[in-house]
Scaffold this motif. Structure first.
Motif, PDB file in Angstrom:
ATOM      1  N   TYR A 184       0.841  -1.200   0.000  1.00  0.00           N
ATOM      2  CA  TYR A 184       0.000   0.000   0.000  1.00  0.00           C
ATOM      3  C   TYR A 184       0.871   1.244   0.000  1.00  0.00           C
ATOM      4  O   TYR A 184       1.892   1.302   0.686  1.00  0.00           O
ATOM      5  CB  TYR A 184      -0.907   0.003   1.239  1.00  0.00           C
ATOM      6  CG  TYR A 184      -1.740   1.260   1.343  1.00  0.00           C
ATOM      7  CD1 TYR A 184      -2.890   1.400   0.574  1.00  0.00           C
ATOM      8  CD2 TYR A 184      -1.361   2.314   2.165  1.00  0.00           C
ATOM      9  CE1 TYR A 184      -3.645   2.570   0.634  1.00  0.00           C
ATOM     10  CE2 TYR A 184      -2.109   3.478   2.245  1.00  0.00           C
ATOM     11  CZ  TYR A 184      -3.251   3.596   1.474  1.00  0.00           C
ATOM     12  OH  TYR A 184      -3.998   4.743   1.524  1.00  0.00           O
ATOM     13  N   SER A 209       0.475   5.398   0.566  1.00  0.00           N
ATOM     14  CA  SER A 209      -0.420   6.494   0.961  1.00  0.00           C
ATOM     15  C   SER A 209      -0.605   7.488  -0.180  1.00  0.00           C
ATOM     16  O   SER A 209      -1.621   8.188  -0.248  1.00  0.00           O
ATOM     17  CB  SER A 209       0.106   7.200   2.208  1.00  0.00           C
ATOM     18  OG  SER A 209       1.401   7.712   1.982  1.00  0.00           O
ATOM     19  N   TRP A 230      -1.483   6.885  -3.080  1.00  0.00           N
ATOM     20  CA  TRP A 230      -2.645   6.530  -3.902  1.00  0.00           C
ATOM     21  C   TRP A 230      -3.824   7.444  -3.574  1.00  0.00           C
ATOM     22  O   TRP A 230      -4.567   7.831  -4.465  1.00  0.00           O
ATOM     23  CB  TRP A 230      -3.029   5.070  -3.722  1.00  0.00           C
ATOM     24  CG  TRP A 230      -2.045   4.106  -4.324  1.00  0.00           C
ATOM     25  CD1 TRP A 230      -1.137   4.365  -5.326  1.00  0.00           C
ATOM     26  CD2 TRP A 230      -1.859   2.753  -3.979  1.00  0.00           C
ATOM     27  NE1 TRP A 230      -0.412   3.235  -5.613  1.00  0.00           N
ATOM     28  CE2 TRP A 230      -0.839   2.217  -4.802  1.00  0.00           C
ATOM     29  CE3 TRP A 230      -2.455   1.906  -3.037  1.00  0.00           C
ATOM     30  CZ2 TRP A 230      -0.405   0.899  -4.734  1.00  0.00           C
ATOM     31  CZ3 TRP A 230      -2.032   0.587  -2.973  1.00  0.00           C
ATOM     32  CH2 TRP A 230      -1.019   0.092  -3.807  1.00  0.00           C
ATOM     33  N   GLN A 231      -3.987   7.785  -2.312  1.00  0.00           N
ATOM     34  CA  GLN A 231      -5.084   8.682  -1.924  1.00  0.00           C
ATOM     35  C   GLN A 231      -4.877  10.075  -2.514  1.00  0.00           C
ATOM     36  O   GLN A 231      -5.819  10.701  -2.994  1.00  0.00           O
ATOM     37  CB  GLN A 231      -5.223   8.739  -0.401  1.00  0.00           C
ATOM     38  CG  GLN A 231      -6.322   9.657   0.085  1.00  0.00           C
ATOM     39  CD  GLN A 231      -7.727   9.202  -0.317  1.00  0.00           C
ATOM     40  OE1 GLN A 231      -7.979   8.063  -0.659  1.00  0.00           O
ATOM     41  NE2 GLN A 231      -8.672  10.133  -0.278  1.00  0.00           N
ATOM     42  N   PHE A 274      -5.675   9.938  -6.140  1.00  0.00           N
ATOM     43  CA  PHE A 274      -7.127   9.934  -6.339  1.00  0.00           C
ATOM     44  C   PHE A 274      -7.689  11.345  -6.214  1.00  0.00           C
ATOM     45  O   PHE A 274      -8.499  11.775  -7.040  1.00  0.00           O
ATOM     46  CB  PHE A 274      -7.839   9.008  -5.345  1.00  0.00           C
ATOM     47  CG  PHE A 274      -9.305   9.311  -5.262  1.00  0.00           C
ATOM     48  CD1 PHE A 274     -10.154   8.969  -6.292  1.00  0.00           C
ATOM     49  CD2 PHE A 274      -9.823  10.009  -4.179  1.00  0.00           C
ATOM     50  CE1 PHE A 274     -11.506   9.306  -6.252  1.00  0.00           C
ATOM     51  CE2 PHE A 274     -11.161  10.346  -4.123  1.00  0.00           C
ATOM     52  CZ  PHE A 274     -12.004   9.990  -5.166  1.00  0.00           C
ATOM     53  N   HIS A 290     -13.212   7.028  -4.396  1.00  0.00           N
ATOM     54  CA  HIS A 290     -12.075   6.123  -4.539  1.00  0.00           C
ATOM     55  C   HIS A 290     -12.550   4.747  -4.070  1.00  0.00           C
ATOM     56  O   HIS A 290     -13.001   4.600  -2.933  1.00  0.00           O
ATOM     57  CB  HIS A 290     -10.926   6.641  -3.671  1.00  0.00           C
ATOM     58  CG  HIS A 290      -9.623   5.967  -3.900  1.00  0.00           C
ATOM     59  ND1 HIS A 290      -8.533   6.243  -3.107  1.00  0.00           N
ATOM     60  CD2 HIS A 290      -9.210   5.062  -4.808  1.00  0.00           C
ATOM     61  CE1 HIS A 290      -7.498   5.529  -3.517  1.00  0.00           C
ATOM     62  NE2 HIS A 290      -7.892   4.789  -4.555  1.00  0.00           N
ATOM     63  N   THR A 299      -6.813   0.052  -3.808  1.00  0.00           N
ATOM     64  CA  THR A 299      -5.960   1.208  -3.519  1.00  0.00           C
ATOM     65  C   THR A 299      -6.631   2.203  -2.585  1.00  0.00           C
ATOM     66  O   THR A 299      -5.976   3.101  -2.058  1.00  0.00           O
ATOM     67  CB  THR A 299      -5.512   1.935  -4.808  1.00  0.00           C
ATOM     68  OG1 THR A 299      -6.664   2.397  -5.510  1.00  0.00           O
ATOM     69  CG2 THR A 299      -4.660   1.033  -5.686  1.00  0.00           C
ATOM     70  N   SER A 300      -7.932   2.029  -2.341  1.00  0.00           N
ATOM     71  CA  SER A 300      -8.652   2.934  -1.432  1.00  0.00           C
ATOM     72  C   SER A 300      -8.651   2.438   0.011  1.00  0.00           C
ATOM     73  O   SER A 300      -9.164   3.126   0.892  1.00  0.00           O
ATOM     74  CB  SER A 300     -10.106   3.102  -1.906  1.00  0.00           C
ATOM     75  OG  SER A 300     -10.849   1.909  -1.705  1.00  0.00           O
ATOM     76  N   PRO A 307      -6.597   1.576   3.237  1.00  0.00           N
ATOM     77  CA  PRO A 307      -5.284   1.733   3.870  1.00  0.00           C
ATOM     78  C   PRO A 307      -4.680   0.390   4.289  1.00  0.00           C
ATOM     79  O   PRO A 307      -5.348  -0.447   4.897  1.00  0.00           O
ATOM     80  CB  PRO A 307      -5.578   2.611   5.087  1.00  0.00           C
ATOM     81  CG  PRO A 307      -6.786   3.405   4.664  1.00  0.00           C
ATOM     82  CD  PRO A 307      -7.610   2.437   3.843  1.00  0.00           C
ATOM     83  N   ARG A 333     -15.746  -1.538   0.096  1.00  0.00           N
ATOM     84  CA  ARG A 333     -14.633  -0.703   0.576  1.00  0.00           C
ATOM     85  C   ARG A 333     -14.793  -0.384   2.053  1.00  0.00           C
ATOM     86  O   ARG A 333     -13.878  -0.571   2.858  1.00  0.00           O
ATOM     87  CB  ARG A 333     -14.586   0.596  -0.242  1.00  0.00           C
ATOM     88  CG  ARG A 333     -13.509   1.565   0.235  1.00  0.00           C
ATOM     89  CD  ARG A 333     -13.750   2.976  -0.216  1.00  0.00           C
ATOM     90  NE  ARG A 333     -14.978   3.531   0.350  1.00  0.00           N
ATOM     91  CZ  ARG A 333     -15.582   4.624  -0.104  1.00  0.00           C
ATOM     92  NH1 ARG A 333     -15.092   5.276  -1.133  1.00  0.00           N
ATOM     93  NH2 ARG A 333     -16.680   5.066   0.472  1.00  0.00           N
TER      94      ARG A 333
END
Length: 180
Positions: free
Chosen positions: A18, A20, A22-23, A26, A46, A50-51, A53, A126
């Protein structure tokens, strides 16, 4: 995204730790989408691994876009193409406008009706994984096992996750129904 994006859609299925970032990516993409098609859409979220954590993932952002109805979504095709997206039609899921971006692939957009089961399922899945770390760890283990088992078989990898996803959604809906 880091250099991991270059390996996201070619060759073997690889899961990356993961990030961070990615957020942040987005949020930047959401802002661009909002500026381009905001007058036609109701929500931009998102979704996907990837949404979540801590969840390892293929480094491709999945973005959910809610629209009033499928037919009105056609108005978004040209503006999204101007942002670099390729329109793939429904791509096997009725009443979904599907877009991809990047070569190699960096983004998937799932544009569905706000009142659709698809929209509710994306968000419920999610949110359930974010709220339930043990369930998220189980999903992570499954993803890793499937990635090893189906190294070059993307369809089998996806299919292998389906029973877990369906079971989680059923459990989450039951919990909502009884107010748990």
């Amino acid at each position: 995204m880091t250099n991991s994006k270059a390996r996201a859609t070619s060759g073997p299925i690889q899961l990356f730790a993961y990030e961070s970032g990615w957020q942040i990516l987005f949020l930047e993409e959401r802002d661009q989408l909002q500026a381009s098609i905001g007058e036609y859409v109701l929500d931009i979220q998102h979704i996907g691994s990837t949404s979540i954590p801590g969840m390892p993932a293929r480094p491709i952002l999945d973005i959910g876009i809610a629209i009033t109805n499928f037919e009105e979504g056609v108005r978004c095709i040209q503006p999204m193409e101007k942002l670099g997206y390729t329109y793939k039609g429904e791509n096997g899921i009725p009443r979904r406008h599907y877009f991809v971006k990047g070569a190699p692939r960096t983004h998937h957009v799932h544009m569905v009706e706000l009142e659709s089961e698809d929209w509710r399922s994306h968000l419920l899945f999610r949110d359930s994984l974010i709220k339930n770390p043990e369930t998220a760890r189980s999903y992570e283990r499954l993803k890793r096992e499937l990635a090893q088992q189906f190294v070059t078989e993307r369809a089998a990898y996806q299919a292998g996750k389906n029973s877990f996803i369906k079971a989680l959604l059923h459990k989450a809906r039951e919990a909502d129904r009884i107010g748990a």
